[in-house]
Design an enzyme around this catalytic site. Structure first.
Site, PDB file in Angstrom:
ATOM      1  N   ARG A  28      -1.127  -7.223   9.849  1.00 40.02           N
ATOM      2  CA  ARG A  28      -2.503  -6.989   9.415  1.00 40.02           C
ATOM      3  C   ARG A  28      -3.518  -7.726  10.300  1.00 40.02           C
ATOM      4  O   ARG A  28      -4.729  -7.619  10.080  1.00 40.02           O
ATOM      5  CB  ARG A  28      -2.688  -7.449   7.969  1.00 40.02           C
ATOM      6  N   GLU A  40       5.806  -0.619   9.663  1.00 37.71           N
ATOM      7  CA  GLU A  40       6.064   0.374   8.628  1.00 37.71           C
ATOM      8  C   GLU A  40       7.505   0.868   8.661  1.00 37.71           C
ATOM      9  O   GLU A  40       8.118   1.098   7.613  1.00 37.71           O
ATOM     10  CB  GLU A  40       5.093   1.547   8.754  1.00 37.71           C
ATOM     11  N   THR A  46      13.203  -2.348   2.961  1.00 38.30           N
ATOM     12  CA  THR A  46      13.427  -3.752   3.291  1.00 38.30           C
ATOM     13  C   THR A  46      12.251  -4.585   2.782  1.00 38.30           C
ATOM     14  O   THR A  46      11.096  -4.174   2.910  1.00 38.30           O
ATOM     15  CB  THR A  46      13.579  -3.943   4.815  1.00 38.30           C
ATOM     16  N   LEU A  83      18.819  -5.890   9.858  1.00 40.31           N
ATOM     17  CA  LEU A  83      17.861  -5.111   9.064  1.00 40.31           C
ATOM     18  C   LEU A  83      18.512  -3.901   8.415  1.00 40.31           C
ATOM     19  O   LEU A  83      18.017  -3.377   7.423  1.00 40.31           O
ATOM     20  CB  LEU A  83      16.698  -4.630   9.951  1.00 40.31           C
ATOM     21  N   GLY A  84      19.614  -3.421   9.000  1.00 44.42           N
ATOM     22  CA  GLY A  84      20.310  -2.268   8.442  1.00 44.42           C
ATOM     23  C   GLY A  84      19.595  -0.958   8.722  1.00 44.42           C
ATOM     24  O   GLY A  84      18.555  -0.923   9.376  1.00 44.42           O
ATOM     25  N   TYR A 123       4.876   9.729   5.060  1.00 43.24           N
ATOM     26  CA  TYR A 123       4.416   8.376   4.745  1.00 43.24           C
ATOM     27  C   TYR A 123       4.052   7.603   6.012  1.00 43.24           C
ATOM     28  O   TYR A 123       2.971   7.016   6.110  1.00 43.24           O
ATOM     29  CB  TYR A 123       5.469   7.591   3.950  1.00 43.24           C
ATOM     30  N   ASP A 141       4.239   5.980  -0.766  1.00 40.78           N
ATOM     31  CA  ASP A 141       5.622   5.510  -0.855  1.00 40.78           C
ATOM     32  C   ASP A 141       5.932   5.199  -2.315  1.00 40.78           C
ATOM     33  O   ASP A 141       5.169   5.549  -3.219  1.00 40.78           O
ATOM     34  CB  ASP A 141       5.843   4.288   0.050  1.00 40.78           C
ATOM     35  N   CYS A 195       1.553  -4.281  -9.922  1.00 42.91           N
ATOM     36  CA  CYS A 195       2.114  -3.146 -10.675  1.00 42.91           C
ATOM     37  C   CYS A 195       3.591  -2.976 -10.283  1.00 42.91           C
ATOM     38  O   CYS A 195       4.002  -1.960  -9.722  1.00 42.91           O
ATOM     39  CB  CYS A 195       1.303  -1.887 -10.379  1.00 42.91           C
ATOM     40  N   CYS A 205      -4.321  -7.220 -13.388  1.00 40.32           N
ATOM     41  CA  CYS A 205      -4.532  -5.993 -12.619  1.00 40.32           C
ATOM     42  C   CYS A 205      -6.021  -5.667 -12.529  1.00 40.32           C
ATOM     43  O   CYS A 205      -6.715  -5.630 -13.559  1.00 40.32           O
ATOM     44  CB  CYS A 205      -3.785  -4.828 -13.250  1.00 40.32           C
TER      45      CYS A 205
END
Length: 373
Positions: A28, A40, A46, A83-84, A123, A141, A195, A205
């Site tokens: 970010r 992403e 993960t 990470l798979g 996505y 997602d 959430c 929230c």
């Protein structure tokens, strides 16, 4: 279908909350579309805390589109190790190569162009276009579908394509002009931090007042998601083959086939278990010896049982029993030395960085090192 008041309240309050409460995440800190794309892909299936160190190491090693596009695949897989879901890394590099060759190293800014890249679905394209370029594209997602299901009381199975299409349309309508980058990140952040799937933190929230599921007492019952089939279990016997003589302190590893699951990665030799369950240790060792001889022409003398472990994929669980072993005399000598197939190597602990392994085999070899210290 939904009131403008409810939609506007949601968008404005969510953005205000995000500007105050957003996490400081490394991807970010810039609008670099290449970095956002990498993050992403890594974040698919993960956790954020797991991804952060991988992200730092990955962009240090491959800081530009050109660096990743021109890197050997084995270096990319090694950087991804642990990470798979390694197809993510392969698809990412394939797509980045196309960006390098076709778009001059600039990540495309249109839905049509970016969606044509390998592994880039709705996505990922929406996330990159909105976050990096502030394009008013939805990025839907699991977190986002959960939030929208609850706030707007959508009682449809989120596994159905029609439901996802409806969610994408709704998410697009919620984006206020000029806010796409922050809005989509805010929506993801709300799902991740407030959430949550279980025990949502409704009292903190920012959009609680108009949440339809909370008003109906259904916040924990949504979203509706049809259960996936449980993963099938496979038994696999592993040979931890220890070197002798000039190969003392090394293990025999092999490379997986060019296509398919974990393609071209390295592993300890192992075989799929034909019996319905494990037998006695002596019977297990004898079957392992015969299977490696028949399937690979690798002749071993299995020793003691070493450990049990498992490797979990999305659709398969490998239940693994590991035996120490020695390589014995072979029927295919070359130049008077031992013969092993070309896709096998002797490696020691200091050479592991040269090879990409599924995490389970790294774990086995580390256990061996610790047991021999």
């Amino acid at each position: 279908m939904y009131s403008q008041e409810q939609m506007l309240y949601f968008s404005k309050n969510l953005l205000d909350w995000y500007h105050t409460h957003k996490r400081d995440l490394p991807w970010r800190r810039s609008k670099n579309p290449y970095y956002i794309w990498i993050s992403e892909v890594m974040l698919q299936q993960t956790r954020v805390d797991t991804v952060i160190p991988y992200f730092h190491r990955f962009i240090d090693q491959f800081p530009t589109v050109e660096a990743l596009a021109t890197a050997p695949e084995e270096n990319v897989l090694k950087a991804w190790e642990g990470l798979g879901y390694y197809s993510r890394a392969r698809n990412l590099q394939t797509a980045v190569r196309e960006v390098h060759e076709r778009y001059g190293g600039i990540v495309p800014q249109t839905k049509e162009e970016i969606s044509s890249l390998k592994g880039v679905g709705p996505y990922t394209s929406g996330a990159v276009l909105s976050i990096a370029y502030n394009k008013p594209e939805p990025a839907v997602d699991g977190n986002v579908m959960r939030v929208l299901s609850r706030y707007f009381l959508i009682e449809e199975d989120i596994m159905k394509p029609a439901t996802r299409t409806r969610m994408e349309k709704l998410a697009r309508e919620l984006i206020l002009e000029g806010t796409a980058s922050d809005f989509n990140q805010a929506l993801m952040e709300l799902g991740a931090m407030v959430c949550t799937p279980r025990s949502p933190h409704c009292l903190t929230c920012p959009v609680m007042a108009h949440c339809s599921a909370r008003e109906a007492g259904m916040e924990e019952g949504l979203p509706i998601k049809k259960k996936a089939k449980p993963p099938r279990h496979e038994l696999r016997a592993v040979a931890l083959i220890e070197g002798t003589g000039e190969n003392e302190g090394k293990w025999l590893i092999r490379q997986r086939p060019q296509e398919g699951l974990l393609a071209r990665m390295w592993e300890l030799p192992h075989v799929t278990w034909e019996p319905e369950g494990w037998l006695s240790d002596e019977e297990n060792k004898d079957l392992l010896r015969k299977a490696l001889a028949d399937q690979e022409q690798i002749m071993i003398q299995p020793g003691e049982w070493f450990m049990d472990t498992e490797h979990i994929f999305s659709h398969i669980v490998w239940k693994m029993k590991v035996f120490r072993a020695k390589l014995t005399s072979l029927s295919h000598p070359t130049n008077g030395g031992e013969w092993i197939p070309f896709h096998y190597r002797w490696v020691g602990p200091d050479e592991l960085q040269q090879y990409a392994f599924p995490n389970v085999f790294i774990r086995i070899m580390k256990e061996w090192q610790e047991s021999n210290e």
